[in-house]
Design a protein around this motif. Structure first.
Motif, PDB file in Angstrom:
ATOM      1  N   GLU A  87       0.854  -1.177   0.000  1.00 15.45           N
ATOM      2  CA  GLU A  87       0.000   0.000   0.000  1.00 15.45           C
ATOM      3  C   GLU A  87       0.897   1.236   0.000  1.00 15.45           C
ATOM      4  OE1 GLU A  87      -2.487   0.249   3.423  1.00 15.45           O
ATOM      5  OE2 GLU A  87      -0.856  -0.001   4.860  1.00 15.45           O
ATOM      6  N   GLU A  88       0.363   2.344  -0.495  1.00 16.22           N
ATOM      7  CA  GLU A  88       1.135   3.583  -0.577  1.00 16.22           C
ATOM      8  C   GLU A  88       0.608   4.565   0.450  1.00 16.22           C
ATOM      9  OE1 GLU A  88       2.880   6.560  -4.046  1.00 16.22           O
ATOM     10  OE2 GLU A  88       1.892   4.668  -4.525  1.00 16.22           O
ATOM     11  N   LEU A  89       1.531   5.119   1.266  1.00 18.97           N
ATOM     12  CA  LEU A  89       1.142   5.992   2.365  1.00 18.97           C
ATOM     13  C   LEU A  89       1.879   7.324   2.284  1.00 18.97           C
ATOM     14  CD1 LEU A  89       1.300   3.526   5.406  1.00 18.97           C
ATOM     15  CD2 LEU A  89      -0.731   4.236   4.134  1.00 18.97           C
ATOM     16  N   PRO A  90       1.285   8.387   2.821  1.00 20.07           N
ATOM     17  CA  PRO A  90       2.044   9.628   2.984  1.00 20.07           C
ATOM     18  C   PRO A  90       3.266   9.374   3.855  1.00 20.07           C
ATOM     19  CG  PRO A  90      -0.303  10.002   3.342  1.00 20.07           C
ATOM     20  CD  PRO A  90      -0.119   8.526   3.256  1.00 20.07           C
ATOM     21  N   ILE A  91       4.309  10.101   3.633  1.00 24.58           N
ATOM     22  CA  ILE A  91       5.603   9.821   4.242  1.00 24.58           C
ATOM     23  C   ILE A  91       5.521   9.643   5.761  1.00 24.58           C
ATOM     24  CG2 ILE A  91       6.145  12.296   4.196  1.00 24.58           C
ATOM     25  CD1 ILE A  91       9.109  11.540   3.993  1.00 24.58           C
ATOM     26  N   MET A  92       4.807  10.518   6.465  1.00 26.11           N
ATOM     27  CA  MET A  92       4.800  10.426   7.922  1.00 26.11           C
ATOM     28  C   MET A  92       3.950   9.268   8.438  1.00 26.11           C
ATOM     29  SD  MET A  92       7.013  12.352   9.017  1.00 26.11           S
ATOM     30  CE  MET A  92       6.683  12.002  10.741  1.00 26.11           C
ATOM     31  N   GLN A  93       3.073   8.737   7.622  1.00 21.21           N
ATOM     32  CA  GLN A  93       2.313   7.556   8.026  1.00 21.21           C
ATOM     33  C   GLN A  93       3.092   6.269   7.823  1.00 21.21           C
ATOM     34  OE1 GLN A  93      -1.731   7.335   6.523  1.00 21.21           O
ATOM     35  NE2 GLN A  93      -2.020   9.560   6.712  1.00 21.21           N
ATOM     36  N   SER A  94       4.256   6.383   7.205  1.00 18.44           N
ATOM     37  CA  SER A  94       5.062   5.192   6.938  1.00 18.44           C
ATOM     38  C   SER A  94       6.026   4.868   8.078  1.00 18.44           C
ATOM     39  CB  SER A  94       5.853   5.373   5.644  1.00 18.44           C
ATOM     40  OG  SER A  94       6.919   6.301   5.809  1.00 18.44           O
ATOM     41  N   VAL A  95       6.115   5.723   9.086  1.00 23.78           N
ATOM     42  CA  VAL A  95       7.046   5.495  10.190  1.00 23.78           C
ATOM     43  C   VAL A  95       6.716   4.172  10.893  1.00 23.78           C
ATOM     44  CG1 VAL A  95       7.902   6.363  12.398  1.00 23.78           C
ATOM     45  CG2 VAL A  95       7.431   7.953  10.527  1.00 23.78           C
ATOM     46  N   GLY A  96       7.727   3.349  11.089  1.00 20.39           N
ATOM     47  CA  GLY A  96       7.526   2.060  11.739  1.00 20.39           C
ATOM     48  C   GLY A  96       7.148   0.932  10.796  1.00 20.39           C
ATOM     49  N   ARG A  97       6.885   1.246   9.549  1.00 19.07           N
ATOM     50  CA  ARG A  97       6.516   0.232   8.571  1.00 19.07           C
ATOM     51  C   ARG A  97       7.768  -0.230   7.830  1.00 19.07           C
ATOM     52  NH1 ARG A  97       0.938   1.194   7.770  1.00 19.07           N
ATOM     53  NH2 ARG A  97       0.878  -0.580   6.349  1.00 19.07           N
ATOM     54  N   PHE A  98       7.586  -1.272   6.984  1.00 24.63           N
ATOM     55  CA  PHE A  98       8.711  -1.839   6.248  1.00 24.63           C
ATOM     56  C   PHE A  98       8.557  -1.527   4.765  1.00 24.63           C
ATOM     57  CE2 PHE A  98       8.464  -4.118  10.184  1.00 24.63           C
ATOM     58  CZ  PHE A  98       9.782  -4.310  10.547  1.00 24.63           C
ATOM     59  N   LEU A  99       9.651  -1.060   4.184  1.00 25.61           N
ATOM     60  CA  LEU A  99       9.630  -0.587   2.804  1.00 25.61           C
ATOM     61  C   LEU A  99       9.366  -1.739   1.836  1.00 25.61           C
ATOM     62  CD1 LEU A  99      10.117   2.163   1.414  1.00 25.61           C
ATOM     63  CD2 LEU A  99      12.500   1.463   1.106  1.00 25.61           C
ATOM     64  N   ALA A 100       8.456  -1.488   0.887  1.00 27.34           N
ATOM     65  CA  ALA A 100       8.066  -2.537  -0.062  1.00 27.34           C
ATOM     66  C   ALA A 100       8.805  -2.441  -1.391  1.00 27.34           C
ATOM     67  CB  ALA A 100       6.552  -2.483  -0.311  1.00 27.34           C
TER      68      ALA A 100
ATOM     69  N   ILE B 198      11.242   1.675   8.551  1.00 26.06           N
ATOM     70  CA  ILE B 198      11.339   3.114   8.352  1.00 26.06           C
ATOM     71  C   ILE B 198      11.324   3.821   9.707  1.00 26.06           C
ATOM     72  CG2 ILE B 198      10.249   5.135   7.311  1.00 26.06           C
ATOM     73  CD1 ILE B 198       9.039   3.213   5.224  1.00 26.06           C
ATOM     74  N   GLY B 199      12.434   4.468  10.010  1.00 25.62           N
ATOM     75  CA  GLY B 199      12.575   5.240  11.237  1.00 25.62           C
ATOM     76  C   GLY B 199      12.989   6.660  10.897  1.00 25.62           C
ATOM     77  N   PRO B 200      13.446   7.429  11.904  1.00 27.86           N
ATOM     78  CA  PRO B 200      13.811   8.832  11.659  1.00 27.86           C
ATOM     79  C   PRO B 200      14.870   9.013  10.577  1.00 27.86           C
ATOM     80  CG  PRO B 200      13.647   8.410  14.013  1.00 27.86           C
ATOM     81  CD  PRO B 200      13.512   7.084  13.331  1.00 27.86           C
ATOM     82  N   GLY B 201      15.906   8.159  10.556  1.00 27.56           N
ATOM     83  CA  GLY B 201      16.944   8.290   9.538  1.00 27.56           C
ATOM     84  C   GLY B 201      16.415   8.047   8.143  1.00 27.56           C
ATOM     85  N   GLU B 202      15.556   7.031   8.007  1.00 25.98           N
ATOM     86  CA  GLU B 202      14.975   6.725   6.691  1.00 25.98           C
ATOM     87  C   GLU B 202      14.033   7.840   6.242  1.00 25.98           C
ATOM     88  OE1 GLU B 202      16.795   3.399   8.415  1.00 25.98           O
ATOM     89  OE2 GLU B 202      15.110   4.524   9.256  1.00 25.98           O
ATOM     90  N   ILE B 203      13.283   8.392   7.192  1.00 27.91           N
ATOM     91  CA  ILE B 203      12.391   9.512   6.859  1.00 27.91           C
ATOM     92  C   ILE B 203      13.201  10.700   6.364  1.00 27.91           C
ATOM     93  CG2 ILE B 203      10.872  11.267   7.883  1.00 27.91           C
ATOM     94  CD1 ILE B 203       9.397   8.714   7.330  1.00 27.91           C
ATOM     95  N   ALA B 204      14.356  10.953   7.003  1.00 26.82           N
ATOM     96  CA  ALA B 204      15.208  12.062   6.564  1.00 26.82           C
ATOM     97  C   ALA B 204      15.638  11.872   5.113  1.00 26.82           C
ATOM     98  CB  ALA B 204      16.431  12.164   7.478  1.00 26.82           C
ATOM     99  N   LEU B 205      16.040  10.648   4.755  1.00 28.22           N
ATOM    100  CA  LEU B 205      16.455  10.385   3.377  1.00 28.22           C
ATOM    101  C   LEU B 205      15.295  10.545   2.399  1.00 28.22           C
ATOM    102  CD1 LEU B 205      18.847   7.325   3.757  1.00 28.22           C
ATOM    103  CD2 LEU B 205      19.451   9.639   3.034  1.00 28.22           C
ATOM    104  N   LEU B 206      14.141   9.986   2.767  1.00 28.36           N
ATOM    105  CA  LEU B 206      12.979  10.088   1.885  1.00 28.36           C
ATOM    106  C   LEU B 206      12.621  11.550   1.631  1.00 28.36           C
ATOM    107  CD1 LEU B 206      10.829   7.225   3.445  1.00 28.36           C
ATOM    108  CD2 LEU B 206      11.869   7.195   1.168  1.00 28.36           C
TER     109      LEU B 206
END
Length: 420
Positions: free
Chosen positions: A34-47, A173-181
């Motif tokens: 599923e596709e989510l807005p960036i901040m809703q992806s925190v804690g999820r696993f990248l597909a 997906i955590g804070p570091g991954e969010i920063a990159l995204l």
């Protein structure tokens, strides 16, 4: 009838925790994407993997506050014999100079600013001083030290090259991954859907959480504990109605839940008593029972099976046994369904701080406190070592893995621990 049933219960084939773990992991299937807005992806696993659409930095970036210079202009500069050059521009971060720096010129620049064309180094502010206005009415700067080419300049692509994979499939997906995204302008993220996990608690002795206590009754703490654990693991818990000691009702509700949800977890009813109704369900259903007895304590009757590819985790009704079963098997399964790497719970090595002399052929998972003393990890059992005890779950920060032994283990033995 009950005698024959109990005899069958005691004849269950026991397997090791390691074998059971591999059975569970080998039957995990990832959820749909599923596709989510960036901040809703925190804690999820990248597909899907994320590839850098441009280099980082995408311009020559100043590493500090100072002056962008031509390095050869500074070769003779010292504190005693500074070199005076013209300041032809001031470049804050976010601005791009239209000047091309020539010999004898420099530009004031801030950290993160774009180094102008012509300049090949940045001298830090502390190695300069204001030189006043020259005869042409231009600000000047006195350089008090030499710099070499590219000093304090981050070249294009030094962090990330264009086309480089910056995030791989399956990463959490955590804070570091969010920063990159965010840095690469990825506003929506493809992740795996969270599994919906039905929770069914069994037992006529259970009361709702808000109910007053009654003689011989206990409140349904297991249901809430498992719901909290599922949330912690990444799933979506759905607490269904509690089932009394009724095998037919249990069968109906378990099968309905398997038909509706992605995972079903039951607590209680898996041991060797006459009222262990979940055991009855797994003996008569049309699913694939994988195991129903383990060489572990607490939680030896932990049960796992599949119905149409959907997992059923039948956990002990004893709180600590229920917790251990969920941690060892439910957690990696839920995370795997969300796209995480399929691996058993990670273990570390620690020193046992006190004797543990219980004789057992099964591996024990003892609630404990893990600490570091003089750079060495130490593990100490905490609270009463009984599967029916709940309070020690609050105090423990690890599970101490005690292998089966006829004599137990002495203080100072190296043991494996699972950090909670």
């Amino acid at each position: 009838m009950s005698g024959r049933k109990n005899q069958q219960n005691f004849m269950r084939k026991a397997i090791s925790v390691e074998e059971a773990t591999q059975i569970v992991l080998s039957n995990v299937h990832v959820m749909v994407k599923e596709e989510l807005p960036i901040m809703q992806s925190v804690g999820r696993f990248l597909a899907v993997e994320v590839v850098a659409p441009q280099p980082v930095p995408h311009f020559r970036r100043s590493g500090m506050d100072g002056y962008a210079v031509i390095s050869s202009d500074t070769s003779q500069a010292t504190i005693k014999t500074p070199v005076t050059i013209k300041v032809v521009d001031n470049i804050p971060a976010g601005n791009v100079s239209q000047k091309v720096i020539k010999s004898g010129e420099c530009a004031r620049i801030m950290t993160g600013g774009a180094v102008p064309d012509g300049a090949d180094a940045v001298i830090k502010y502390e190695m300069t001083e204001e030189g006043g206005i020259d005869l042409d009415g231009v600000d000047t700067c006195r350089i008090k030290g030499a710099v070499t080419p590219e000093m304090n300049v981050s070249p294009i692509g030094i962090e990330v090259s264009e086309g480089e994979i910056i995030l791989r499939t399956g990463i959490r997906i955590g804070p570091g991954e969010i920063a990159l995204l965010a840095m690469f302008g990825v506003a929506t993220v493809q992740v795996y859907r969270q599994p919906r996990v039905a929770i069914i608690t069994t037992g006529a002795e259970l009361l709702d959480v808000q109910a007053p206590l009654e003689p011989g009754k206990i409140r349904n703490s297991n249901g809430y504990m498992i719901a909290a654990a599922i949330m912690d693991y990444g799933g979506i818990p759905i607490m269904l109605d509690r089932i009394p000691d009724d095998s037919e009702l249990a069968r109906t509700q378990v099968m309905s839940a398997l038909n509706t949800y992605d995972v079903v977890v039951t607590t209680g009813g898996v041991s060797v008593g006459d009222h262990d109704i979940i055991y009855d369900v797994t003996q008569t259903w049309d699913g694939d029972l994988k195991f129903n007895r383990l060489l572990m304590r607490p939680g030896s009757p932990t049960t796992y099976g599949l119905w149409n590819g959907k997992p059923l985790f039948a956990l002990s009704g004893n709180p600590s046994a229920c917790f251990v079963g969920a941690r060892l098997f439910l957690r990696p399964a839920i995370r795997g369904m969300m796209g995480a790497e399929l691996v058993p719970e990670q273990r570390m090595t620690a020193i046992l701080t006190e004797d543990y002399l219980k004789s057992d052929r099964s591996t024990r998972f003892v609630r404990g406190v893990l600490s570091s003393v003089d750079g060495m990890l130490q593990a100490a059992p905490v609270g009463l070592d009984m599967s029916s005890v709940t309070v020690s779950l609050r105090d423990a920060n690890c599970l101490i893995c005690i292998p089966g032994s006829p004599n137990g283990y002495k203080k100072g033995t190296l043991v494996e621990v699972i950090q909670l």
